[in-house]
Design an enzyme around this catalytic site. Sequence first.
Site: not given
Length: 233
Positions: A103-104
Amino acid sequence: MTTMFYFDPLYFVFALPPMLLGLWAQFRVKSTFKKYALVRTGSGINGAEAARRILERGGIATVSVEATRGMLSDHYDPRHKALRLSEDVYSQASIAAVGVAAHEAGHALQDKTRYFPLQIRSLMVPAVSIGSNVGPLLFMAGIFLAGTIGTTLAWAGIILFGSTALFALVTLPVEIDASRRAKALLVSQGIVSPAEMQGVNAVLNAAALTYVAAAAQAVMQLVYFLSIMNRRD
């Protein structure tokens, strides 16, 4: 006016539902992460390796992947081109770790492609840091003061705090898009299997709920401020 502002029962109508949603969201994200932190990835790839593989796939060689302290303190820093992962995410080869790391990394991909909502959010950061703190203070000062000066201060506070609500709303598509990118690359890069995506979805959906709660809290507080001005008029 002082009594109305501090003891107005209507405040709880606006504040209580999003506050409860926020508490529920925090519980969900922590419990879901804890659950899937115990489920090892079949590939044996940890969070840091997953992030680097996704960055390489996206043609990004200038973003560093670093470990940082704090539970779920994971974030992408676009100013320093650094993807910082909490220790539990950085080193663990779990479903939860690779989901959060991906996600990051999705934010880094957004940065490279100049994803418009991310650019808007980055530009808003200075105004939000001021608006979230100074806005409510100006509003309270305006409520205490009578006449034109009080009204002007109150509206100035509302406008400043409005930037916080807008920031929270802009954050929603940014986070949803980062998760969408992450989910697509996790399978295509062989980091998780299609069967393991159920756990990834659970972790990222729980995290998304925290942003929904934050937006609801900011918007409802802004609406409450506006309702006070309406009654004052």
